[in-house]
Scaffold this motif. Structure first.
Motif, PDB file in Angstrom:
ATOM      1  N   ASP A 344      -7.077   5.451  -3.013  1.00  0.00           N
ATOM      2  CA  ASP A 344      -6.372   5.376  -1.728  1.00  0.00           C
ATOM      3  C   ASP A 344      -5.874   3.959  -1.478  1.00  0.00           C
ATOM      4  O   ASP A 344      -4.748   3.752  -1.013  1.00  0.00           O
ATOM      5  CB  ASP A 344      -7.307   5.804  -0.591  1.00  0.00           C
ATOM      6  CG  ASP A 344      -7.640   7.284  -0.627  1.00  0.00           C
ATOM      7  OD1 ASP A 344      -6.907   8.035  -1.307  1.00  0.00           O
ATOM      8  OD2 ASP A 344      -8.634   7.690   0.016  1.00  0.00           O
ATOM      9  N   GLU A 345      -6.710   2.957  -1.778  1.00  0.00           N
ATOM     10  CA  GLU A 345      -6.320   1.563  -1.587  1.00  0.00           C
ATOM     11  C   GLU A 345      -5.100   1.229  -2.444  1.00  0.00           C
ATOM     12  O   GLU A 345      -4.165   0.561  -1.976  1.00  0.00           O
ATOM     13  CB  GLU A 345      -7.469   0.637  -1.972  1.00  0.00           C
ATOM     14  CG  GLU A 345      -8.678   0.724  -1.068  1.00  0.00           C
ATOM     15  CD  GLU A 345      -9.846  -0.088  -1.612  1.00  0.00           C
ATOM     16  OE1 GLU A 345      -9.627  -0.850  -2.588  1.00  0.00           O
ATOM     17  OE2 GLU A 345     -10.962   0.033  -1.081  1.00  0.00           O
ATOM     18  N   VAL A 346      -5.098   1.714  -3.680  1.00  0.00           N
ATOM     19  CA  VAL A 346      -3.985   1.447  -4.596  1.00  0.00           C
ATOM     20  C   VAL A 346      -2.698   2.072  -4.075  1.00  0.00           C
ATOM     21  O   VAL A 346      -1.626   1.449  -4.097  1.00  0.00           O
ATOM     22  CB  VAL A 346      -4.312   1.968  -6.006  1.00  0.00           C
ATOM     23  CG1 VAL A 346      -3.084   1.877  -6.915  1.00  0.00           C
ATOM     24  CG2 VAL A 346      -5.473   1.195  -6.601  1.00  0.00           C
ATOM     25  N   SER A 347      -2.787   3.307  -3.586  1.00  0.00           N
ATOM     26  CA  SER A 347      -1.603   3.996  -3.067  1.00  0.00           C
ATOM     27  C   SER A 347      -1.037   3.278  -1.842  1.00  0.00           C
ATOM     28  O   SER A 347       0.186   3.133  -1.690  1.00  0.00           O
ATOM     29  CB  SER A 347      -1.957   5.445  -2.708  1.00  0.00           C
ATOM     30  OG  SER A 347      -2.345   6.168  -3.849  1.00  0.00           O
ATOM     31  N   ILE A 348      -1.939   2.844  -0.951  1.00  0.00           N
ATOM     32  CA  ILE A 348      -1.495   2.132   0.251  1.00  0.00           C
ATOM     33  C   ILE A 348      -0.848   0.800  -0.127  1.00  0.00           C
ATOM     34  O   ILE A 348       0.205   0.422   0.412  1.00  0.00           O
ATOM     35  CB  ILE A 348      -2.683   1.921   1.205  1.00  0.00           C
ATOM     36  CG1 ILE A 348      -3.127   3.267   1.779  1.00  0.00           C
ATOM     37  CG2 ILE A 348      -2.319   0.955   2.336  1.00  0.00           C
ATOM     38  CD1 ILE A 348      -4.427   3.213   2.556  1.00  0.00           C
ATOM     39  N   ALA A 349      -1.461   0.077  -1.054  1.00  0.00           N
ATOM     40  CA  ALA A 349      -0.896  -1.197  -1.499  1.00  0.00           C
ATOM     41  C   ALA A 349       0.471  -0.996  -2.135  1.00  0.00           C
ATOM     42  O   ALA A 349       1.400  -1.802  -1.940  1.00  0.00           O
ATOM     43  CB  ALA A 349      -1.844  -1.871  -2.487  1.00  0.00           C
ATOM     44  N   ARG A 350       0.629   0.104  -2.896  1.00  0.00           N
ATOM     45  CA  ARG A 350       1.915   0.392  -3.534  1.00  0.00           C
ATOM     46  C   ARG A 350       2.995   0.614  -2.483  1.00  0.00           C
ATOM     47  O   ARG A 350       4.129   0.135  -2.624  1.00  0.00           O
ATOM     48  CB  ARG A 350       1.770   1.619  -4.428  1.00  0.00           C
ATOM     49  CG  ARG A 350       2.972   1.876  -5.321  1.00  0.00           C
ATOM     50  CD  ARG A 350       2.801   3.144  -6.143  1.00  0.00           C
ATOM     51  NE  ARG A 350       1.609   3.082  -6.968  1.00  0.00           N
ATOM     52  CZ  ARG A 350       0.591   3.932  -6.884  1.00  0.00           C
ATOM     53  NH1 ARG A 350       0.619   4.901  -5.978  1.00  0.00           N
ATOM     54  NH2 ARG A 350      -0.442   3.823  -7.680  1.00  0.00           N
ATOM     55  N   ALA A 351       2.638   1.336  -1.409  1.00  0.00           N
ATOM     56  CA  ALA A 351       3.604   1.575  -0.341  1.00  0.00           C
ATOM     57  C   ALA A 351       4.028   0.266   0.334  1.00  0.00           C
ATOM     58  O   ALA A 351       5.218   0.039   0.597  1.00  0.00           O
ATOM     59  CB  ALA A 351       3.017   2.529   0.686  1.00  0.00           C
ATOM     60  N   PHE A 352       3.067  -0.621   0.602  1.00  0.00           N
ATOM     61  CA  PHE A 352       3.388  -1.904   1.229  1.00  0.00           C
ATOM     62  C   PHE A 352       4.214  -2.802   0.295  1.00  0.00           C
ATOM     63  O   PHE A 352       5.082  -3.551   0.752  1.00  0.00           O
ATOM     64  CB  PHE A 352       2.101  -2.619   1.658  1.00  0.00           C
ATOM     65  CG  PHE A 352       1.672  -2.280   3.044  1.00  0.00           C
ATOM     66  CD1 PHE A 352       2.076  -3.054   4.122  1.00  0.00           C
ATOM     67  CD2 PHE A 352       0.873  -1.178   3.291  1.00  0.00           C
ATOM     68  CE1 PHE A 352       1.677  -2.742   5.415  1.00  0.00           C
ATOM     69  CE2 PHE A 352       0.480  -0.842   4.563  1.00  0.00           C
ATOM     70  CZ  PHE A 352       0.887  -1.620   5.635  1.00  0.00           C
ATOM     71  N   ASN A 353       3.943  -2.718  -0.996  1.00  0.00           N
ATOM     72  CA  ASN A 353       4.720  -3.508  -1.946  1.00  0.00           C
ATOM     73  C   ASN A 353       6.187  -3.069  -1.970  1.00  0.00           C
ATOM     74  O   ASN A 353       7.097  -3.896  -2.072  1.00  0.00           O
ATOM     75  CB  ASN A 353       4.123  -3.386  -3.361  1.00  0.00           C
ATOM     76  CG  ASN A 353       2.845  -4.175  -3.504  1.00  0.00           C
ATOM     77  OD1 ASN A 353       2.628  -5.165  -2.797  1.00  0.00           O
ATOM     78  ND2 ASN A 353       1.968  -3.755  -4.413  1.00  0.00           N
ATOM     79  N   ARG A 354       6.425  -1.758  -1.862  1.00  0.00           N
ATOM     80  CA  ARG A 354       7.795  -1.267  -1.798  1.00  0.00           C
ATOM     81  C   ARG A 354       8.485  -1.759  -0.532  1.00  0.00           C
ATOM     82  O   ARG A 354       9.657  -2.103  -0.544  1.00  0.00           O
ATOM     83  CB  ARG A 354       7.814   0.264  -1.848  1.00  0.00           C
ATOM     84  CG  ARG A 354       7.567   0.848  -3.229  1.00  0.00           C
ATOM     85  CD  ARG A 354       8.069   2.283  -3.323  1.00  0.00           C
ATOM     86  NE  ARG A 354       7.463   3.121  -2.297  1.00  0.00           N
ATOM     87  CZ  ARG A 354       6.326   3.809  -2.478  1.00  0.00           C
ATOM     88  NH1 ARG A 354       5.691   3.712  -3.632  1.00  0.00           N
ATOM     89  NH2 ARG A 354       5.847   4.553  -1.523  1.00  0.00           N
ATOM     90  N   LEU A 355       7.714  -1.775   0.579  1.00  0.00           N
ATOM     91  CA  LEU A 355       8.281  -2.237   1.833  1.00  0.00           C
ATOM     92  C   LEU A 355       8.713  -3.697   1.724  1.00  0.00           C
ATOM     93  O   LEU A 355       9.766  -4.107   2.215  1.00  0.00           O
ATOM     94  CB  LEU A 355       7.233  -2.088   2.958  1.00  0.00           C
ATOM     95  CG  LEU A 355       7.654  -2.535   4.357  1.00  0.00           C
ATOM     96  CD1 LEU A 355       8.793  -1.689   4.886  1.00  0.00           C
ATOM     97  CD2 LEU A 355       6.468  -2.465   5.312  1.00  0.00           C
TER      98      LEU A 355
END
Length: 360
Positions: A344-355
């Motif tokens: 879950d942490e990895v998925s959330i970080a991936r979303a913020f990185n795209r932002l």
């Protein structure tokens, strides 16, 4: 004369007139009938010599009973006396099973062909009322384990426990990964008898049943880290040779008390733990006391340090299969289960990185 003793295996009921009836489980004979009085008076009556005489005679008869073939009682006796899987259970699991079978004694004369899934749900619902939901789930689990072995030996056609849902809803925060400040506090403040199993769980990922019997002789030289621990999990029979992280090597090397027999997880006075449960209970009580002091949070458990170990490896690039092997498990699914929150942490970080790349 009143004798104060704890009587086991009693079933206490009240009729519409609020009068007590007391039976020994597994029998139809009442020790006390139509008793008019409060619970304290009932307790005193149970300690009187005439009641004790009947109780002792009845229990002795019941404990030595030979149940007819094809009944639940006969199957339980077979499972405990002759099934090798029962002997392989950990002390804690065997204790849970024995408590479940003890509660089931009143139904030991039930023919096996009457044990169906709907009947088991009725039984579980009654168990919830008499005990509590988690005990009811453990009772079904004990039955399921026994019936699985019975099916393999043609004593039962199928296992009617399979597919039953749980009565107890687990707390998602139980056995969670520890936060850094929580571990720092315990690392710096726990008594040695508590810290030893905590360090082994945190830096080697071992389960309590392995920790309690761990011996210096199981630590071998290894080219990767200098030392490795060799062990076999009693739960699944999996043999593992695990390189030991430096933190654990330093800690174990600096122990103040060393036993001649090499046992590692010991009490502060140097004596061994009688059982895994004793060790687990001591750790749990100390942690809950510190929770009440506001030093650590809820859900901090010895098993949670095993989760912390697995999560550390996941964050450092280990796959689910590698995590499973690191914690001595055969199932890749367990590697994923222990570290699902890291995903879950990895998925959330991936979303913020795209932002960050695309802009707000």
């Amino acid at each position: 004369m009143v004798v104060r003793v704890k009587l086991k295996g009693l079933k206490i009921t009240r009729n519409k007139a609020r009068r007590y009836y007391v039976y020994v489980r597994g029998t139809r004979r009442a020790l006390i009938s139509n008793f008019d009085g409060d619970r304290e008076a009932l307790t005193e009556r149970l300690g009187e010599i005439d009641v004790m005489t009947v109780y002792n005679a009845t229990r002795k008869h019941e404990l030595n009973r030979v149940y007819a073939d094809g009944t639940l009682g006969a199957l339980v006796n077979w499972f405990k006396a002759d099934c090798p899987n029962y002997a392989k259970l950990s002390d804690a699991t065997r204790n849970d099973y024995d408590k479940a079978f003890y509660w089931l004694e009143s139904g030991f004369d039930c023919p096996l062909d009457l044990i169906t899934t709907p009947e088991l749900y009725d039984l579980r619902d009654r168990c919830i009322k008499e005990k509590w939901p988690r005990f009811a789930d453990k009772m079904i689990s004990a039955l399921s384990s026994m019936l699985t072995q019975a099916v393999k030996r043609r004593k039962m056609p199928t296992n009617p426990c399979l597919g039953m849902d749980k009565a107890h809803k687990a707390d998602p925060n139980s056995n969670r990964e520890w936060f850094g400040p929580e571990w720092d506090f315990v690392r710096n403040n726990a008594p040695t008898e508590v810290l030893i199993p905590c360090m082994i769980a945190r830096y080697a990922g071992l389960a309590g049943q392995t920790i309690v019997g761990l011996n210096d002789k199981q630590f071998l030289d290894h080219p990767l880290t200098g030392k490795a621990v060799q062990y076999t999990r009693r739960k699944n029979g999996k043999a593992t040779l695990l390189p030991v992280l430096p933190e654990l090597q330093v800690f174990l090397g600096a122990r103040d008390i060393r036993r001649a027999d090499g046992l590692i997880a010991i009490r502060d006075d140097g004596s061994p733990w009688e059982t895994e449960k004793d060790m687990q209970t001591r750790v749990s009580h100390w942690l809950r006391d510190r929770e009440r002091d506001g030093k650590i949070g809820a859900g901090t458990t010895l098993h949670g340090l095993r989760v912390s170990y697995a999560s550390w490896w996941k964050r450092n690039g280990a796959s689910d299969e590698e995590v499973a092997r690191l914690i001595g498990d055969k199932s890749v699914a367990m590697g994923s289960h222990y570290t699902r929150h890291v995903e879950d942490e990895v998925s959330i970080a991936r979303a913020f990185n795209r932002l960050g790349k695309d802009g707000a």
